[in-house]
Design an enzyme around this catalytic site. Sequence first.
Site, PDB file in Angstrom:
ATOM      1  N   GLU A 193      -3.269  -9.961   3.900  1.00 21.56           N
ATOM      2  CA  GLU A 193      -3.883  -9.445   5.337  1.00 21.56           C
ATOM      3  C   GLU A 193      -5.037 -10.574   5.728  1.00 21.56           C
ATOM      4  OE1 GLU A 193      -3.519  -7.433   3.041  1.00 21.56           O
ATOM      5  OE2 GLU A 193      -2.838  -5.440   3.852  1.00 21.56           O
ATOM      6  N   GLU A 249       0.970  -1.282  -0.165  1.00 19.79           N
ATOM      7  CA  GLU A 249      -0.083   0.090   0.119  1.00 19.79           C
ATOM      8  C   GLU A 249       0.875   1.357   0.058  1.00 19.79           C
ATOM      9  OE1 GLU A 249      -2.217  -1.573   3.493  1.00 19.79           O
ATOM     10  OE2 GLU A 249      -3.911  -1.392   2.374  1.00 19.79           O
TER      11      GLU A 249
HETATM   12  N1  CO8 Z   1       4.953  -7.357  11.285  1.00 15.85           N
HETATM   13  C1  CO8 Z   1       5.922  -7.510  12.328  1.00 15.85           C
HETATM   14  N2  CO8 Z   1       6.908  -8.243  12.281  1.00 15.85           N
HETATM   15  C2  CO8 Z   1       7.162  -8.843  10.936  1.00 15.85           C
HETATM   16  C3  CO8 Z   1       6.338  -8.613   9.946  1.00 15.85           C
HETATM   17  C4  CO8 Z   1       5.215  -7.830  10.100  1.00 15.85           C
HETATM   18  N3  CO8 Z   1       4.491  -7.382   9.129  1.00 15.85           N
HETATM   19  N4  CO8 Z   1       6.595  -9.366   8.839  1.00 15.85           N
HETATM   20  C5  CO8 Z   1       8.064  -9.936   9.436  1.00 15.85           C
HETATM   21  N5  CO8 Z   1       8.358  -9.775  10.639  1.00 15.85           N
HETATM   22  C6  CO8 Z   1       9.281 -10.269  11.343  1.00 15.85           C
HETATM   23  C7  CO8 Z   1       9.289 -11.633  11.873  1.00 15.85           C
HETATM   24  O1  CO8 Z   1       8.116 -11.696  12.982  1.00 15.85           O
HETATM   25  C8  CO8 Z   1      10.395 -11.783  12.136  1.00 15.85           C
HETATM   26  O2  CO8 Z   1      10.937 -11.459  13.325  1.00 15.85           O
HETATM   27  P1  CO8 Z   1      11.745 -12.575  14.448  1.00 15.85           P
HETATM   28  O3  CO8 Z   1      12.903 -12.528  13.610  1.00 15.85           O
HETATM   29  O4  CO8 Z   1      11.646 -11.600  15.821  1.00 15.85           O
HETATM   30  O5  CO8 Z   1      10.701 -13.737  14.544  1.00 15.85           O
HETATM   31  C9  CO8 Z   1      11.203 -11.087  10.899  1.00 15.85           C
HETATM   32  O6  CO8 Z   1      10.558 -10.087  10.704  1.00 15.85           O
HETATM   33  C10 CO8 Z   1      11.642 -11.872   9.826  1.00 15.85           C
HETATM   34  O7  CO8 Z   1      10.553 -12.398   9.227  1.00 15.85           O
HETATM   35  P2  CO8 Z   1      10.461 -13.917   8.755  1.00 15.85           P
HETATM   36  O8  CO8 Z   1      11.128 -15.094   9.864  1.00 15.85           O
HETATM   37  O9  CO8 Z   1       9.012 -14.417   9.043  1.00 15.85           O
HETATM   38  O10 CO8 Z   1      10.883 -13.858   7.287  1.00 15.85           O
HETATM   39  P3  CO8 Z   1      10.706 -15.106   6.252  1.00 15.85           P
HETATM   40  O11 CO8 Z   1      11.756 -14.857   5.144  1.00 15.85           O
HETATM   41  O12 CO8 Z   1      10.509 -16.449   6.702  1.00 15.85           O
HETATM   42  O13 CO8 Z   1       9.237 -14.724   5.668  1.00 15.85           O
HETATM   43  C11 CO8 Z   1       7.600 -13.285   4.899  1.00 15.85           C
HETATM   44  C12 CO8 Z   1       9.023 -13.493   5.148  1.00 15.85           C
HETATM   45  C13 CO8 Z   1       6.666 -14.275   4.136  1.00 15.85           C
HETATM   46  C14 CO8 Z   1       7.185 -11.693   4.485  1.00 15.85           C
HETATM   47  C15 CO8 Z   1       6.945 -13.256   6.474  1.00 15.85           C
HETATM   48  O14 CO8 Z   1       7.717 -12.517   7.280  1.00 15.85           O
HETATM   49  C16 CO8 Z   1       5.391 -12.661   6.722  1.00 15.85           C
HETATM   50  O15 CO8 Z   1       4.614 -13.434   6.136  1.00 15.85           O
HETATM   51  N6  CO8 Z   1       5.093 -11.657   7.100  1.00 15.85           N
HETATM   52  C17 CO8 Z   1       3.828 -10.990   7.439  1.00 15.85           C
HETATM   53  C18 CO8 Z   1       3.199 -10.453   6.009  1.00 15.85           C
HETATM   54  C19 CO8 Z   1       2.017  -9.966   6.461  1.00 15.85           C
HETATM   55  O16 CO8 Z   1       1.142 -10.621   6.695  1.00 15.85           O
HETATM   56  N7  CO8 Z   1       1.695  -8.512   6.126  1.00 15.85           N
HETATM   57  C20 CO8 Z   1       0.415  -7.890   6.083  1.00 15.85           C
HETATM   58  C21 CO8 Z   1       0.589  -7.260   7.660  1.00 15.85           C
HETATM   59  S1  CO8 Z   1      -0.945  -6.587   8.031  1.00 15.85           S
HETATM   60  C22 CO8 Z   1      -1.139  -4.867   7.122  1.00 15.85           C
HETATM   61  O17 CO8 Z   1      -0.046  -4.613   6.386  1.00 15.85           O
HETATM   62  C23 CO8 Z   1      -2.390  -4.248   7.427  1.00 15.85           C
HETATM   63  C24 CO8 Z   1      -2.230  -2.865   6.482  1.00 15.85           C
HETATM   64  C25 CO8 Z   1      -3.303  -1.942   7.081  1.00 15.85           C
HETATM   65  C26 CO8 Z   1      -2.938  -0.549   7.088  1.00 15.85           C
HETATM   66  C27 CO8 Z   1      -1.419  -0.331   6.876  1.00 15.85           C
HETATM   67  C28 CO8 Z   1      -0.627   0.496   7.920  1.00 15.85           C
HETATM   68  C29 CO8 Z   1       0.627   0.731   8.119  1.00 15.85           C
END
Ligand code: CO8
Length: 261
Positions: free
Chosen positions: A135, A115
């Site tokens: 999401e 976004e």
């Molecule tokens: N929020 C918080 N922490 C995150 C997020 C996130 N969105 N994405 C990744 N991280 C963190 C992980 O928790 C991890 O932290 P830790 O090492 O402390 O456990 C670190 O980043 C590395 O991530 P991964 O180990 O998961 O890395 P991978 O390579 O295995 O996976 C992915 C990468 C596929 C991107 C995976 O991290 C993932 O699925 N992330 C979440 C993606 C997601 O669901 N995004 C949508 C979030 S909701 C949203 O955006 C709503 C928008 C509405 C309004 C916007 C306002 C700003």
Amino acid sequence: MSYQNIIAEARGAVGWIQLNRPEALNALSNALVSEVGQAIEQFQADDNIGAMVITGNAKAFAAGADIKDMEGQEFIDLFLADFPYNRRDGWDSLNTARKPIIAAVAGFALGGGCEMAMACDFILAADTAKFGQPEINIGTMPGAGGTQRLTKAIGKAKAMEMCLTGRMMDAEEAERAGLVSRIIPADQLEEEALKVAGKIAKLSRPTVYMIKEAVNVAFETSLQEGLRFERRAFASTFATADQKEGMKAFVEKRKPEFKNR
Ligand code: CO8
């Protein structure tokens, strides 16, 4: 100004904003988004800056809103704050900046990250870029333009599928679908983004502003109204010294020197 979650610096006439929470894949915490807004306001106010770039790192532009921040939130918290559009958190600065803002995306641009990229004026994608609105997988939905800007950019079928399933789109598909303007080899993304923003920054600023406004009008109005707006804006460029200089320079076979007047 010093920031904790981003790096913001002038690179020549380009305001460079790098999201910098690599440990969380640049998840968009309130503090990070707020700093992006402050940097945009700072560059918007700086006469030496003509365009901006928002970028991340090789692994992620941004993996979305910070899920750990959001997890405990209630409806009433988000509703009263008008999250995420409260001016304090920076989306408004992104949406209302007059100077062009380019998103230079490598790696994940997911959820709020996708976004944020779409709220920029155009997206340059590294060949490693991945776009998605995942999401739905965590029981919520896009909240900062995903259902609206993605649909306008790539049409209903693909937007609906991506928002309903959380499927990610790679750079090739994103370019075919019209989400990004170009694909660039990942190791050249920074250089290319700087070059494109630097080129815009050297052009006539009032005309750049008018073009940005006119293209954005296409999203808000009927064709007839949009064409009328464009004609008026076109004519008004003839009130600028830069139009005189630009055309004179062409006729005299030399480079124009725009004065932003
Ligand atoms: N929020 C918080 N922490 C995150 C997020 C996130 N969105 N994405 C990744 N991280 C963190 C992980 O928790 C991890 O932290 P830790 O090492 O402390 O456990 C670190 O980043 C590395 O991530 P991964 O180990 O998961 O890395 P991978 O390579 O295995 O996976 C992915 C990468 C596929 C991107 C995976 O991290 C993932 O699925 N992330 C979440 C993606 C997601 O669901 N995004 C949508 C979030 S909701 C949203 O955006 C709503 C928008 C509405 C309004 C916007 C306002 C700003």
